[in-house]
Design an enzyme around this catalytic site. Structure first.
Site, PDB file in Angstrom:
ATOM      1  N   GLN A 147       1.380   5.730   6.036  1.00  0.00           N
ATOM      2  CA  GLN A 147       0.966   4.686   5.091  1.00  0.00           C
ATOM      3  C   GLN A 147       1.121   3.295   5.751  1.00  0.00           C
ATOM      4  O   GLN A 147       1.111   3.216   6.966  1.00  0.00           O
ATOM      5  CB  GLN A 147       1.759   4.764   3.758  1.00  0.00           C
ATOM      6  CG  GLN A 147       1.430   5.984   2.928  1.00  0.00           C
ATOM      7  CD  GLN A 147       2.128   7.259   3.389  1.00  0.00           C
ATOM      8  OE1 GLN A 147       3.327   7.276   3.555  1.00  0.00           O
ATOM      9  NE2 GLN A 147       1.394   8.326   3.569  1.00  0.00           N
ATOM     10  N   LYS A 155      -2.881   4.351  13.166  1.00  0.00           N
ATOM     11  CA  LYS A 155      -1.555   4.692  13.706  1.00  0.00           C
ATOM     12  C   LYS A 155      -1.614   5.959  14.556  1.00  0.00           C
ATOM     13  O   LYS A 155      -0.999   6.033  15.619  1.00  0.00           O
ATOM     14  CB  LYS A 155      -0.555   4.899  12.545  1.00  0.00           C
ATOM     15  CG  LYS A 155      -0.344   3.658  11.700  1.00  0.00           C
ATOM     16  CD  LYS A 155       0.561   3.925  10.515  1.00  0.00           C
ATOM     17  CE  LYS A 155      -0.026   4.857   9.478  1.00  0.00           C
ATOM     18  NZ  LYS A 155      -1.206   4.341   8.773  1.00  0.00           N
ATOM     19  N   GLY A 159      -3.115  10.762   6.630  1.00  0.00           N
ATOM     20  CA  GLY A 159      -4.168  11.406   7.423  1.00  0.00           C
ATOM     21  C   GLY A 159      -4.310  10.586   8.686  1.00  0.00           C
ATOM     22  O   GLY A 159      -4.747   9.441   8.629  1.00  0.00           O
ATOM     23  N   HIS A 160      -3.874  11.129   9.803  1.00  0.00           N
ATOM     24  CA  HIS A 160      -3.876  10.394  11.075  1.00  0.00           C
ATOM     25  C   HIS A 160      -4.904  11.031  12.010  1.00  0.00           C
ATOM     26  O   HIS A 160      -4.805  12.215  12.344  1.00  0.00           O
ATOM     27  CB  HIS A 160      -2.475  10.410  11.700  1.00  0.00           C
ATOM     28  CG  HIS A 160      -1.451   9.711  10.852  1.00  0.00           C
ATOM     29  ND1 HIS A 160      -0.126   9.665  11.153  1.00  0.00           N
ATOM     30  CD2 HIS A 160      -1.583   8.999   9.701  1.00  0.00           C
ATOM     31  CE1 HIS A 160       0.526   8.964  10.227  1.00  0.00           C
ATOM     32  NE2 HIS A 160      -0.345   8.559   9.325  1.00  0.00           N
TER      33      HIS A 160
HETATM   34  P1  GDP Z   1      -3.975   6.202  10.389  1.00  0.00           P
HETATM   35  O1  GDP Z   1      -3.763   6.811   9.063  1.00  0.00           O
HETATM   36  O2  GDP Z   1      -3.332   4.855  10.506  1.00  0.00           O
HETATM   37  O3  GDP Z   1      -3.613   7.098  11.537  1.00  0.00           O
HETATM   38  O4  GDP Z   1      -5.554   5.918  10.504  1.00  0.00           O
HETATM   39  P2  GDP Z   1      -6.742   6.925  10.076  1.00  0.00           P
HETATM   40  O5  GDP Z   1      -6.869   7.961  11.104  1.00  0.00           O
HETATM   41  O6  GDP Z   1      -6.596   7.343   8.670  1.00  0.00           O
HETATM   42  O7  GDP Z   1      -7.967   5.916  10.086  1.00  0.00           O
HETATM   43  C1  GDP Z   1      -8.302   5.191  11.202  1.00  0.00           C
HETATM   44  C2  GDP Z   1      -9.759   5.517  11.552  1.00  0.00           C
HETATM   45  O8  GDP Z   1     -10.201   4.627  12.551  1.00  0.00           O
HETATM   46  C3  GDP Z   1      -9.937   6.905  12.160  1.00  0.00           C
HETATM   47  O9  GDP Z   1     -11.206   7.368  11.826  1.00  0.00           O
HETATM   48  C4  GDP Z   1      -9.827   6.648  13.666  1.00  0.00           C
HETATM   49  O10 GDP Z   1     -10.487   7.615  14.444  1.00  0.00           O
HETATM   50  C5  GDP Z   1     -10.521   5.330  13.736  1.00  0.00           C
HETATM   51  N1  GDP Z   1     -10.121   4.430  14.813  1.00  0.00           N
HETATM   52  C6  GDP Z   1      -8.885   4.115  15.270  1.00  0.00           C
HETATM   53  N2  GDP Z   1      -8.966   3.099  16.145  1.00  0.00           N
HETATM   54  C7  GDP Z   1     -10.281   2.786  16.233  1.00  0.00           C
HETATM   55  C8  GDP Z   1     -11.009   1.795  16.938  1.00  0.00           C
HETATM   56  O11 GDP Z   1     -10.463   0.972  17.665  1.00  0.00           O
HETATM   57  N3  GDP Z   1     -12.364   1.778  16.762  1.00  0.00           N
HETATM   58  C9  GDP Z   1     -13.024   2.659  15.960  1.00  0.00           C
HETATM   59  N4  GDP Z   1     -14.332   2.583  15.879  1.00  0.00           N
HETATM   60  N5  GDP Z   1     -12.363   3.588  15.271  1.00  0.00           N
HETATM   61  C10 GDP Z   1     -11.016   3.634  15.394  1.00  0.00           C
HETATM   62  P1  IMO Z   2      -1.928   7.017   6.276  1.00  0.00           P
HETATM   63  O1  IMO Z   2      -0.618   7.497   6.841  1.00  0.00           O
HETATM   64  C1  IMO Z   2      -3.985   4.906   3.061  1.00  0.00           C
HETATM   65  C2  IMO Z   2      -2.351   5.335  -0.965  1.00  0.00           C
HETATM   66  C3  IMO Z   2      -3.172   6.074  -1.987  1.00  0.00           C
HETATM   67  C4  IMO Z   2      -2.746   5.338  -3.240  1.00  0.00           C
HETATM   68  C5  IMO Z   2      -1.266   5.081  -2.996  1.00  0.00           C
HETATM   69  C6  IMO Z   2      -0.336   6.108  -3.624  1.00  0.00           C
HETATM   70  O2  IMO Z   2      -3.083   7.844   6.598  1.00  0.00           O
HETATM   71  O3  IMO Z   2      -2.090   5.558   6.567  1.00  0.00           O
HETATM   72  P2  IMO Z   2       0.289   8.611  -2.989  1.00  0.00           P
HETATM   73  O4  IMO Z   2      -0.562   9.828  -2.869  1.00  0.00           O
HETATM   74  O5  IMO Z   2       1.029   8.269  -1.747  1.00  0.00           O
HETATM   75  O6  IMO Z   2       1.191   8.638  -4.177  1.00  0.00           O
HETATM   76  O7  IMO Z   2      -0.764   7.420  -3.291  1.00  0.00           O
HETATM   77  O8  IMO Z   2      -1.093   5.100  -1.585  1.00  0.00           O
HETATM   78  N1  IMO Z   2      -2.074   6.097   0.289  1.00  0.00           N
HETATM   79  C7  IMO Z   2      -2.657   5.825   1.453  1.00  0.00           C
HETATM   80  N2  IMO Z   2      -3.620   4.944   1.776  1.00  0.00           N
HETATM   81  N3  IMO Z   2      -3.415   5.673   4.024  1.00  0.00           N
HETATM   82  C8  IMO Z   2      -2.419   6.529   3.740  1.00  0.00           C
HETATM   83  O9  IMO Z   2      -1.726   7.191   4.674  1.00  0.00           O
HETATM   84  C9  IMO Z   2      -2.030   6.678   2.401  1.00  0.00           C
HETATM   85  N4  IMO Z   2      -1.115   7.443   1.756  1.00  0.00           N
HETATM   86  C10 IMO Z   2      -1.147   7.065   0.483  1.00  0.00           C
HETATM   87  O10 IMO Z   2      -4.552   5.946  -1.743  1.00  0.00           O
HETATM   88  O11 IMO Z   2      -3.380   4.076  -3.303  1.00  0.00           O
HETATM   89 MG    MG Z   3      -4.892   7.597   7.492  1.00  0.00          MG
END
Ligand code: GDP
Ligand code: IMO
Ligand code: MG
Length: 423
Positions: A224, A16, A40-41
């Site tokens: 999430q 996201k 964590g984005h």
């Molecule tokens: P979010 O929580 O939905 O913002 O996603 P996260 O940042 O937690 O996890 C997504 C992971 O995938 C991160 O390490 C991004 O840098 C990575 N990512 C996002 N889009 C792509 C993609 O198209 N390819 C690859 N290889 N990594 C990606």
């Molecule tokens: P983003 O925004 C993935 C999961 C936790 C656990 C459950 C409840 O980066 O997509 P909490 O701490 O919210 O009470 O935990 O939700 N969880 C996530 N999993 N991405 C997240 O956020 C998450 N935020 C919470 O691992 O299973």
């Molecule tokens: Mg994340």
């Protein structure tokens, strides 16, 4: 750009942050409306990696306003750390960030209780991020929460917080943990409050003025994912907020009739971090991604569980969120696969299901019905146009979009801002 809610269509970590950063180019305002620093984005710009937890991912673009809405739960000390961390890296965080005066605070006793309740559950733990999210939302519903607006009245805040700490210390002690020092917690919260005070305002008024006067384009950054939603997710293995599109309206004060589109972000496969049912989980796929250094959590560093794309659950997600546009990320993760499985149905015994059961124990019994699609076995990371992708990769994403019933809008083939294809 029309007003768009962006939601995670799976179990979170769909990418996201990356998609928000890409779309912010066309937006004026980016709004977070639920969750807290459990999120964590990740955004990668010219090889530099940023991980945002509470601050909207739009902060990395100049001349955009970022709003932390009333539906967010906010750890003041952690937010100050995040603001200062960005400022140290040269990112402007000043008048471009507004924080709702009605957002509830996550306080140290919430974090302690989150951890203690998890360890008490033993084998039935949720696998939370231990950021205090559940206890903070519970206090909000219980009407014993403190809000960011309270930080603006230090004496009253100190009095209210001291009372809450004493109440929570009784529980903490009973569970065998060391009680908190009221003075220390009050002091650190007020110190953080002083830094946050200039950002705190009635964001509902700001958002409506922006809509009325400037016709601003708004992007709502979900945290999430759909199946972590407190109502629609795999309860009790969920987070404590509404992660689905409706949460963006209640969590910001922008009404549904001002929303034009809902974009669902999904991986070309599926991941989940934490406990709970996951029908298409596949140990070999997890091993393959982890050995490639992929799929480790951005907040807790935990290895994510990995599995094949699940069209049954994602179709349900399209339905309850009203998703009309899809952003499919991490297509490059499948570049080396010879065959790719896609789940098109569930079975429990001889019974075939077209929708995921709402009961987690029943969902855990579901066996996926797969179709196999041929892999393309070529790198996609340098593709910049849809036509640059191998034919089989194009077939794969089109198949996914067809199965879940929404238009394909974005394909992502790497973490970088430039590795994004707009259709
Ligand atoms: P979010 O929580 O939905 O913002 O996603 P996260 O940042 O937690 O996890 C997504 C992971 O995938 C991160 O390490 C991004 O840098 C990575 N990512 C996002 N889009 C792509 C993609 O198209 N390819 C690859 N290889 N990594 C990606
Ligand atoms: P983003 O925004 C993935 C999961 C936790 C656990 C459950 C409840 O980066 O997509 P909490 O701490 O919210 O009470 O935990 O939700 N969880 C996530 N999993 N991405 C997240 O956020 C998450 N935020 C919470 O691992 O299973
Ligand atoms: Mg994340």
């Amino acid at each position: 750009m029309p007003n768009t809610i962006l939601v995670g269509a799976q179990w979170g970590d769909e990418g996201k942050g990356k998609i928000i950063d890409f779309l912010t180019d066309e937006a004026d305002v980016v709004v977070r409306s639920q969750g807290g620093n459990n999120a964590g984005h990740t955004i990668v710009i010219e090889g530099e990696k940023y991980v945002l937890h509470l601050i909207p991912s739009g902060i990395l673009r100049k001349s955009k306003t970022c709003v932390i809405g009333n539906g967010v739960v906010l750890d003041p000390v952690s937010l100050v750390g995040e603001i200062q961390g960005l400022q140290e890296r040269g990112v402007k965080v000043g008048k471009n960030l507004l924080i709702s005066d009605s957002a509830h605070l996550v306080l140290p006793y919430h974090r302690i209780l989150d951890g203690l309740r998890e360890s008490q559950k033993g084998g039935k733990k949720i696998g939370t991020t231990k950021r205090g999210i559940g206890p903070a939302y519970a206090d909000k519903a219980f009407r014993t929460g403190l809000r960011t607006g309270d930080l603006l009245k230090p004496d009253l805040f100190a009095e209210k917080l001291t009372k809450r700490i004493k109440e929570n210390n009784a529980v903490i002690k009973e569970l065998g943990e060391k009680p908190l020092s009221p003075k220390e917690v009050v002091d650190e919260s007020l110190a953080a409050g002083q830094i946050l005070a200039p950002f705190i305002t009635n964001t509902v008024v700001f958002l409506h003025e922006a809509l009325a006067a400037k016709n601003s384009n708004m992007l709502f950054e979900g945290a999430q994912g759909t199946f972590l939603d407190i109502d629609h997710g795999t309860y009790p293995y969920v987070t404590s907020s509404n992660t689905t599109s409706g949460g963006a309206c209640t969590g910001s004060g922008v009404p549904p009739n001002r929303i034009d589109h809902v974009m669902g972000v999904l991986k070309a496969y599926t991941t989940r971090v934490g406990e709970g049912p996951f029908p298409t989980e596949d140990a070999d796929l997890s091993k393959r991604f982890h050995s490639m250094g992929r799929e480790f959590g951005a907040t807790t560093g935990r290895a994510r569980r990995c599995g094949w794309f699940d069209a049954v659950s994602t179709k349900y997600s399209v339905m309850i969120n009203g998703i009309d546009q899809l952003a499919i990320t991490n297509l490059d993760g499948l570049d080396e696969a010879e065959w790719i499985k896609v789940c098109v149905g569930y079975r429990i015994g001889s019974k075939k299901l077209d929708f995921p059961p709402t009961d987690s124990e029943e969902l855990a019994l579901c066996k996926p019905v797969y179709i196999d699609m041929p892999g393309w076995r070529k790198s996609t990371e340098n593709a910049r146009e849809f036509s640059d992708l191998p034919q089989k990769a194009r077939n794969y994403v089109k198949k996914i979009a067809g199965l879940v019933g929404a238009n394909l809008s974005i394909v992502s083939i790497g973490p970088g801002r430039e590795q994004t294809i707009r259709l």
